[in-house]
Design an enzyme around this catalytic site. Structure first.
Site, PDB file in Angstrom:
ATOM      1  N   SER A 158      -9.739  -5.449  -0.848  1.00  9.38           N
ATOM      2  CA  SER A 158      -8.798  -5.322  -1.953  1.00  9.38           C
ATOM      3  C   SER A 158      -9.473  -5.604  -3.288  1.00  9.38           C
ATOM      4  O   SER A 158     -10.338  -6.466  -3.386  1.00  9.38           O
ATOM      5  CB  SER A 158      -7.622  -6.289  -1.788  1.00  9.38           C
ATOM      6  OG  SER A 158      -6.734  -6.167  -2.883  1.00  9.38           O
ATOM      7  N   LYS A 213      -4.246  -7.070   5.378  1.00 11.45           N
ATOM      8  CA  LYS A 213      -4.417  -6.221   4.198  1.00 11.45           C
ATOM      9  C   LYS A 213      -3.177  -5.361   3.973  1.00 11.45           C
ATOM     10  O   LYS A 213      -2.759  -5.130   2.831  1.00 11.45           O
ATOM     11  CB  LYS A 213      -5.658  -5.328   4.373  1.00 11.45           C
ATOM     12  CG  LYS A 213      -5.864  -4.296   3.258  1.00 11.45           C
ATOM     13  CD  LYS A 213      -5.959  -4.935   1.872  1.00 11.45           C
ATOM     14  CE  LYS A 213      -6.557  -4.009   0.825  1.00 11.45           C
ATOM     15  NZ  LYS A 213      -5.838  -2.758   0.609  1.00 11.45           N
ATOM     16  N   HIS A 216      -0.600  -7.561   2.465  1.00 12.45           N
ATOM     17  CA  HIS A 216      -1.051  -7.763   1.084  1.00 12.45           C
ATOM     18  C   HIS A 216      -0.572  -6.604   0.217  1.00 12.45           C
ATOM     19  O   HIS A 216      -0.041  -6.800  -0.878  1.00 12.45           O
ATOM     20  CB  HIS A 216      -2.578  -7.869   1.074  1.00 12.45           C
ATOM     21  CG  HIS A 216      -3.227  -7.660  -0.262  1.00 12.45           C
ATOM     22  ND1 HIS A 216      -3.325  -6.417  -0.864  1.00 12.45           N
ATOM     23  CD2 HIS A 216      -3.829  -8.528  -1.122  1.00 12.45           C
ATOM     24  CE1 HIS A 216      -3.940  -6.528  -2.022  1.00 12.45           C
ATOM     25  NE2 HIS A 216      -4.253  -7.796  -2.203  1.00 12.45           N
ATOM     26  N   ASN A 217      -0.744  -5.375   0.707  1.00 10.32           N
ATOM     27  CA  ASN A 217      -0.316  -4.204  -0.056  1.00 10.32           C
ATOM     28  C   ASN A 217       1.200  -4.139  -0.187  1.00 10.32           C
ATOM     29  O   ASN A 217       1.724  -3.699  -1.212  1.00 10.32           O
ATOM     30  CB  ASN A 217      -0.834  -2.930   0.601  1.00 10.32           C
ATOM     31  CG  ASN A 217      -2.324  -2.727   0.402  1.00 10.32           C
ATOM     32  OD1 ASN A 217      -3.042  -3.662   0.058  1.00 10.32           O
ATOM     33  ND2 ASN A 217      -2.809  -1.526   0.618  1.00 10.32           N
ATOM     34  N   GLU A 220       2.077  -6.371  -2.851  1.00 11.22           N
ATOM     35  CA  GLU A 220       1.672  -5.676  -4.076  1.00 11.22           C
ATOM     36  C   GLU A 220       2.758  -4.696  -4.527  1.00 11.22           C
ATOM     37  O   GLU A 220       3.073  -4.613  -5.711  1.00 11.22           O
ATOM     38  CB  GLU A 220       0.360  -4.948  -3.802  1.00 11.22           C
ATOM     39  CG  GLU A 220      -0.208  -4.134  -4.939  1.00 11.22           C
ATOM     40  CD  GLU A 220      -1.443  -3.371  -4.489  1.00 11.22           C
ATOM     41  OE1 GLU A 220      -1.481  -2.143  -4.665  1.00 11.22           O
ATOM     42  OE2 GLU A 220      -2.371  -4.002  -3.935  1.00 11.22           O
TER      43      GLU A 220
END
Length: 511
Positions: A158, A213, A216-217, A220
């Site tokens: 990232s 991940k 995480h996105n 986001e």
């Protein structure tokens, strides 16, 4: 090109073809690592690795990308990057056990690249997928590679282009043996945060790196939507100009909202249109794209039965933004909907609105991060990954898109209580939400009354209001389910499952 590294790596200047900038395999020293896939992320990560003192071999199916990367390496400081136009020479240029990072599009291109590379690899060699891959694909590939005697890692990366070049947040998961092969590289390549170290850690087994991940996105997505709603309220209700918005977001970036996304938002408001008058942000089409990780996050929330309404609202907002033509027509249909009367009512206190929106944004962000962390915890339990939520917050403090100052406080919350059921009930976060809830409610009500949609802030508030209530109206829903489907229900005053013939009782009462 001459290496400036220790004697372990011999000078290779005589092996370089000055026309193609491609290293000849004859009598060459071996590089430390390889990277296949030289789009934006691949190029920048390769240069980052080389800059940290690790000679790297690079390969791409489109050979012009190879030459372009090698040329960039020369321009950016004669970095030890060596290109190859064929996979056999590329693989054979790397010291054993070989480690190759792939940065190609998720899905079949990954399988194709693995097939190309594995034909030349030997037992004990390792492949690392650094793309945004579905975690189950990583687990499938890890098993397939193990049958060939190869090691496999799925590593979330990232930070975008800038992060890849100067220090990303790295989330490697899979073979621990493979991780130890390149731990020394990753510790130097990752973003460095002074008070907490390199933004990388071994995540866990299987596809855990890709899963983390992905979440995480998803966080986001929620973060970006909440910021966009703050912008919308300030602009549409408060009538702030782009210059004023830049000032507000710049000021916010000095306090509790300090983060990469707030910082770049302030920058965006300051960019003038180079093709016309005014600011560029006003010329950007209001239609948001996506690559799939947000959708996967919401799908996983449903699969795991974990509430993630802020993230889901951000995904829905992207879907609705895509209906640009329909929205244009709908705006004509509803232009006399009465909102204009509200919008032209008494003037708004700008200073008060700005402060309220700041508080509402912060409280909503806590909810978004809490939902993401709950998803990770639930999946970790299901898969036996034993993920450390505090450690994940630590490696997100630098390099990545959602890096923010309050991630340090999230880490401390999980350090205080590793079994924390929800960030909302951490004493510090609970107090902050209580302190901000009045402003939060004012902003949501103001937006509703002005016909401004704030799905992220609204659903975050609903999430908080539902979670904090001892009793919710689910009793009625369960009674309805038992009425029409005999699904049974539990009682608050005695154990066991019960079924009531609601229809018969109701019919008799009507006689």
């Amino acid at each position: 090109m001459t290496l400036k590294s220790p004697p372990l790596y011999a000078p290779w200047a005589s092996n370089v073809n000055p026309i193609s900038s491609v290293l000849k395999p004859l009598n060459m020293a071996l590089t430390r690592i390889g990277l296949a896939g030289l789009a934006v992320m691949g190029q920048n990560l390769a240069l980052n690795i080389a800059e940290k003192g690790f000679p790297i071999s690079v390969y791409n199916r489109t050979t012009s990308k190879v030459d372009e990367t090698v040329e960039r390496a020369k321009v950016e400081g004669n970095l030890p990057v060596y290109g190859f136009h064929d996979p056999a020479s590329f693989v054979n240029s790397i010291q054993k056990p070989r480690v190759i990072i792939m940065l190609v599009k998720a899905g079949s291109p990954v399988d194709q690249t693995i097939a190309t590379l594995s034909a030349h690899l030997e037992k004990g060699d390792c492949i690392i997928d650094g793309g945004n891959e579905w975690y189950e694909n990583t687990e499938r590939r890890e098993k397939a590679m193990a049958e060939l005697g190869l090691l496999y890692l799925g590593m979330g990366v990232s930070g975008g282009e800038e992060g890849a070049r100067n220090g990303p947040s790295l989330m490697p998961g899979g073979s621990y043996e493979a991780y130890k092969y390149i731990e020394d590289i990753l510790l130097k390549v990752a973003a460095q945060v002074p008070d907490s170290g390199p933004c990388v850690t071994y995540i866990g087994k299987g596809g855990s790196g890709n899963f983390v991940k992905m979440i995480h996105n998803g966080i986001e997505y929620g973060d970006m939507q909440l910021i966009a709603e703050a912008y919308d309220v300030l602009k549409s209700v408060g009538k702030l100009t782009n210059d004023e918005l830049q000032q507000v977001f710049s000021e916010w970036n000095k306090g509790e909202l300090l983060s990469f996304l707030i910082e770049i938002t302030a920058d965006i408001f300051g960019v003038k249109d180079d093709k016309g008058d005014g600011h560029l942000v006003d010329k950007v089409l209001d239609k948001t794209g996506m690559k799939g990780t947000g959708k996967w996050t919401v799908q996983q929330a449903a699969e795991l039965s974990v509430a993630a309404p802020t993230i889901a609202a951000s995904l829905d907002s992207r879907f609705l933004s895509g209906l640009k033509e329909e929205r244009v027509e709908a705006a004509k249909v509803f232009q006399s909907g009465g909102f204009s009367d509200v919008l032209e009512s008494k003037p708004v206190d700008k200073a008060k609105l700005i402060d309220d929106v700041r508080q509402a944004l912060y409280a909503s962000k806590i909810c978004s991060y809490a939902q993401g962390m709950n998803l990770i915890r639930e999946k970790s339990t299901e898969k036996g990954w034993d993920l450390k939520l505090g450690e994940l917050a630590r490696i997100w403090k630098g390099g990545c898109i959602i890096r923010a100052i309050f991630l340090d406080r999230i880490k401390k919350a999980y350090d205080r209580n590793p079994e924390l059921s929800n960030l909302l009930v951490d004493p510090e976060f609970a107090k902050e939400i209580l302190d901000r809830q009045s402003a939060w409610r004012r902003v949501v009500c103001l937006a509703i009354n002005h016909g401004i949609s704030t799905p992220g802030m609204s659903t975050s508030l609903a999430y908080f209001d539902t979670y904090r209530r001892e009793r919710v109206p689910a009793n009625l829903v369960q009674a309805q389910r038992d009425y029409f489907g005999a699904h049974t229900y539990e009682r608050v005053d005695m154990p066991g499952s019960f079924h009531t013939e609601w229809f018969k009782i109701a019919k008799q009462s009507k006689i």
